[in-house]
Design a protein around this motif. Sequence first.
Motif, mmCIF file in Angstrom:
data_model
loop_
_atom_site.group_PDB
_atom_site.id
_atom_site.type_symbol
_atom_site.label_atom_id
_atom_site.label_comp_id
_atom_site.label_asym_id
_atom_site.label_seq_id
_atom_site.Cartn_x
_atom_site.Cartn_y
_atom_site.Cartn_z
ATOM 1 N N ALA A 20 10.370 0.769 -34.242
ATOM 2 C CA ALA A 20 9.660 1.238 -33.049
ATOM 3 C C ALA A 20 10.583 1.244 -31.831
ATOM 4 C CB ALA A 20 8.445 0.358 -32.780
ATOM 5 N N SER A 21 10.242 2.073 -30.867
ATOM 6 C CA SER A 21 11.050 2.140 -29.648
ATOM 7 C C SER A 21 10.896 0.870 -28.819
ATOM 8 C CB SER A 21 10.638 3.360 -28.817
ATOM 9 O OG SER A 21 9.245 3.310 -28.491
ATOM 10 N N SER A 22 9.719 0.244 -28.906
ATOM 11 C CA SER A 22 9.494 -1.015 -28.196
ATOM 12 C C SER A 22 8.350 -1.776 -28.852
ATOM 13 C CB SER A 22 9.173 -0.776 -26.724
ATOM 14 O OG SER A 22 7.894 -0.165 -26.584
ATOM 15 N N ILE A 23 8.339 -3.082 -28.649
ATOM 16 C CA ILE A 23 7.256 -3.909 -29.200
ATOM 17 C C ILE A 23 5.929 -3.511 -28.575
ATOM 18 C CG2 ILE A 23 6.335 -6.258 -29.304
ATOM 19 C CD1 ILE A 23 9.184 -7.272 -29.526
ATOM 20 N N GLN A 24 5.954 -3.221 -27.282
ATOM 21 C CA GLN A 24 4.720 -2.854 -26.584
ATOM 22 C C GLN A 24 4.113 -1.572 -27.138
ATOM 23 O OE1 GLN A 24 7.540 -3.786 -25.121
ATOM 24 N NE2 GLN A 24 6.970 -5.670 -24.008
ATOM 25 N N SER A 25 4.953 -0.579 -27.425
ATOM 26 C CA SER A 25 4.446 0.693 -27.937
ATOM 27 C C SER A 25 3.832 0.519 -29.322
ATOM 28 C CB SER A 25 5.557 1.743 -27.986
ATOM 29 O OG SER A 25 6.563 1.372 -28.909
ATOM 30 N N MET A 26 4.453 -0.316 -30.156
ATOM 31 C CA MET A 26 3.910 -0.544 -31.491
ATOM 32 C C MET A 26 2.600 -1.326 -31.427
ATOM 33 S SD MET A 26 3.840 -0.117 -34.669
ATOM 34 C CE MET A 26 5.301 0.928 -34.666
ATOM 35 N N SER A 27 2.546 -2.323 -30.544
ATOM 36 C CA SER A 27 1.302 -3.085 -30.377
ATOM 37 C C SER A 27 0.176 -2.177 -29.906
ATOM 38 C CB SER A 27 1.507 -4.225 -29.371
ATOM 39 O OG SER A 27 2.474 -5.145 -29.828
ATOM 40 N N ALA A 28 0.495 -1.263 -28.987
ATOM 41 C CA ALA A 28 -0.501 -0.319 -28.492
ATOM 42 C C ALA A 28 -0.958 0.630 -29.596
ATOM 43 C CB ALA A 28 0.065 0.478 -27.319
ATOM 44 N N THR A 29 -0.036 1.035 -30.463
ATOM 45 C CA THR A 29 -0.373 1.917 -31.580
ATOM 46 C C THR A 29 -1.355 1.239 -32.524
ATOM 47 O OG1 THR A 29 1.772 3.034 -31.496
ATOM 48 C CG2 THR A 29 0.530 3.210 -33.551
ATOM 49 N N VAL A 30 -1.096 -0.033 -32.840
ATOM 50 C CA VAL A 30 -1.988 -0.776 -33.731
ATOM 51 C C VAL A 30 -3.374 -0.926 -33.094
ATOM 52 C CG1 VAL A 30 -2.392 -2.991 -34.880
ATOM 53 C CG2 VAL A 30 -0.095 -2.010 -34.837
ATOM 54 N N SER A 47 10.450 10.876 -35.822
ATOM 55 C CA SER A 47 9.935 10.040 -34.735
ATOM 56 C C SER A 47 8.485 9.625 -34.973
ATOM 57 C CB SER A 47 10.047 10.781 -33.401
ATOM 58 O OG SER A 47 9.297 11.991 -33.434
ATOM 59 N N TRP A 48 7.801 10.301 -35.898
ATOM 60 C CA TRP A 48 6.407 9.960 -36.177
ATOM 61 C C TRP A 48 6.272 8.751 -37.098
ATOM 62 C CZ3 TRP A 48 2.658 14.689 -36.970
ATOM 63 C CH2 TRP A 48 2.691 15.486 -35.823
ATOM 64 N N ILE A 49 7.334 8.411 -37.807
ATOM 65 C CA ILE A 49 7.245 7.346 -38.811
ATOM 66 C C ILE A 49 6.790 6.011 -38.221
ATOM 67 C CG2 ILE A 49 8.583 5.923 -40.425
ATOM 68 C CD1 ILE A 49 10.116 8.403 -41.218
ATOM 69 N N PRO A 50 7.348 5.537 -37.081
ATOM 70 C CA PRO A 50 6.846 4.277 -36.517
ATOM 71 C C PRO A 50 5.353 4.323 -36.193
ATOM 72 C CG PRO A 50 8.930 4.872 -35.520
ATOM 73 C CD PRO A 50 8.496 6.054 -36.326
ATOM 74 N N THR A 51 4.890 5.471 -35.678
ATOM 75 C CA THR A 51 3.467 5.603 -35.348
ATOM 76 C C THR A 51 2.610 5.503 -36.599
ATOM 77 O OG1 THR A 51 3.957 7.013 -33.438
ATOM 78 C CG2 THR A 51 1.719 7.106 -34.327
ATOM 79 N N ILE A 52 3.048 6.156 -37.677
ATOM 80 C CA ILE A 52 2.275 6.117 -38.920
ATOM 81 C C ILE A 52 2.264 4.707 -39.506
ATOM 82 C CG2 ILE A 52 2.168 6.974 -41.296
ATOM 83 C CD1 ILE A 52 3.145 9.645 -40.278
ATOM 84 N N LEU A 53 3.382 3.995 -39.398
ATOM 85 C CA LEU A 53 3.401 2.606 -39.868
ATOM 86 C C LEU A 53 2.426 1.754 -39.055
ATOM 87 C CD1 LEU A 53 7.177 1.813 -40.534
ATOM 88 C CD2 LEU A 53 5.367 2.309 -42.197
ATOM 89 N N GLY A 54 2.386 2.000 -37.741
ATOM 90 C CA GLY A 54 1.443 1.271 -36.897
ATOM 91 C C GLY A 54 0.005 1.571 -37.285
ATOM 92 N N LEU A 55 -0.269 2.847 -37.593
ATOM 93 C CA LEU A 55 -1.616 3.226 -38.030
ATOM 94 C C LEU A 55 -1.943 2.639 -39.399
ATOM 95 C CD1 LEU A 55 -1.732 6.976 -36.901
ATOM 96 C CD2 LEU A 55 -2.855 5.010 -35.828
ATOM 97 N N ALA A 56 -0.926 2.537 -40.259
ATOM 98 C CA ALA A 56 -1.133 1.909 -41.566
ATOM 99 C C ALA A 56 -1.550 0.453 -41.393
ATOM 100 C CB ALA A 56 0.148 1.997 -42.400
ATOM 101 N N ALA A 57 -0.841 -0.258 -40.506
ATOM 102 C CA ALA A 57 -1.184 -1.651 -40.234
ATOM 103 C C ALA A 57 -2.596 -1.745 -39.651
ATOM 104 C CB ALA A 57 -0.165 -2.256 -39.266
ATOM 105 N N ALA A 58 -2.905 -0.843 -38.726
ATOM 106 C CA ALA A 58 -4.228 -0.860 -38.092
ATOM 107 C C ALA A 58 -5.335 -0.622 -39.111
ATOM 108 C CB ALA A 58 -4.298 0.208 -36.994
ATOM 109 N N SER A 59 -5.124 0.344 -40.019
ATOM 110 C CA SER A 59 -6.159 0.661 -41.002
ATOM 111 C C SER A 59 -6.412 -0.517 -41.932
ATOM 112 C CB SER A 59 -5.765 1.901 -41.814
ATOM 113 O OG SER A 59 -4.677 1.625 -42.685
ATOM 114 N N MET A 60 -5.348 -1.196 -42.350
ATOM 115 C CA MET A 60 -5.495 -2.330 -43.261
ATOM 116 C C MET A 60 -6.147 -3.521 -42.567
ATOM 117 S SD MET A 60 -1.987 -2.179 -45.518
ATOM 118 C CE MET A 60 -1.635 -0.725 -46.528
#
Length: 265
Positions: free
Chosen positions: A61-71, A207-220
């Motif tokens: 991810a570009s930043s921890i904050q962006s990934m946390s927000a994605t989740v 660039s979409w891969i980090p977002t999809i990983l965040g969504l994967a974590a969120a869905s689970m």
Amino acid sequence: MSILLMIILVSFAGGVLSVLCAAFFALNAKAAWVPMLISYAIGALLGAVFLEILPHAFEVASSIQSMSATVLLGILLFFVLEKLVLWRHCHGDACEVHASPHEHHGGHSHGIHDHGRSGLMIMIGDTFHNFVDGVLIAAAFMVDIRLGIVTAVAIIAHEIPQEVGDFLILLHSGYTKKQALVFNLVSSMATLIGGVIAYFALQSIQSWIPTILGLAAASMIYVAVADLIPGLHKRTELRATLQQAVLIGLGIGSIWLTGVLLHAG
């Protein structure tokens, strides 16, 4: 073996395996085992999220904050989608859509007519859900093969109890055993389609891969915490609680062991 071939094999085998396992439990009166499968699935989902997916997601991810927000946004998204009956994760007797195995086998479910009307919607919802699973598997493989395998294991673990519920609803909505099996197998192929499409799409949109990983974590996380765990609270006796805790621990342990073995290999 190429990444694409691995995605194809895992998506196809995972979809077929989960349906066949569910058919075994549902068609052989093993529905009483569904609560145990659910407990294990909770552990597998949470183990995959916190031991594998999120650590990798934070790395890319570009930043921890962006990934946390994605989740966070992902969890809210799945809540809304579930409300719209597009994203359906009901398992066994964990929600109103799925009558309990006891009700099904006893033939006293008050919602059989509703189930008949919702049979097609169930298949549509499952197909959409399986397609998304394929996308998540592909994104995980494109980051790390080990992450892809662990993600697939967790997805298969939670698919089995869901498919058992689908079988029971279809059977008690008037479908034959053969029809229920065929419908679920066809629906499971959406995982393969989603995986292949995602592989080629993500080749040009890395660039979409980090977002999809965040969504994967969120869905689970959403499935485990909002959908599965509340169903376990219906059994409050000490023995059931200990059994659930042990099985959740086994689910987490299996993900950890899978990761260790893949690292060693």
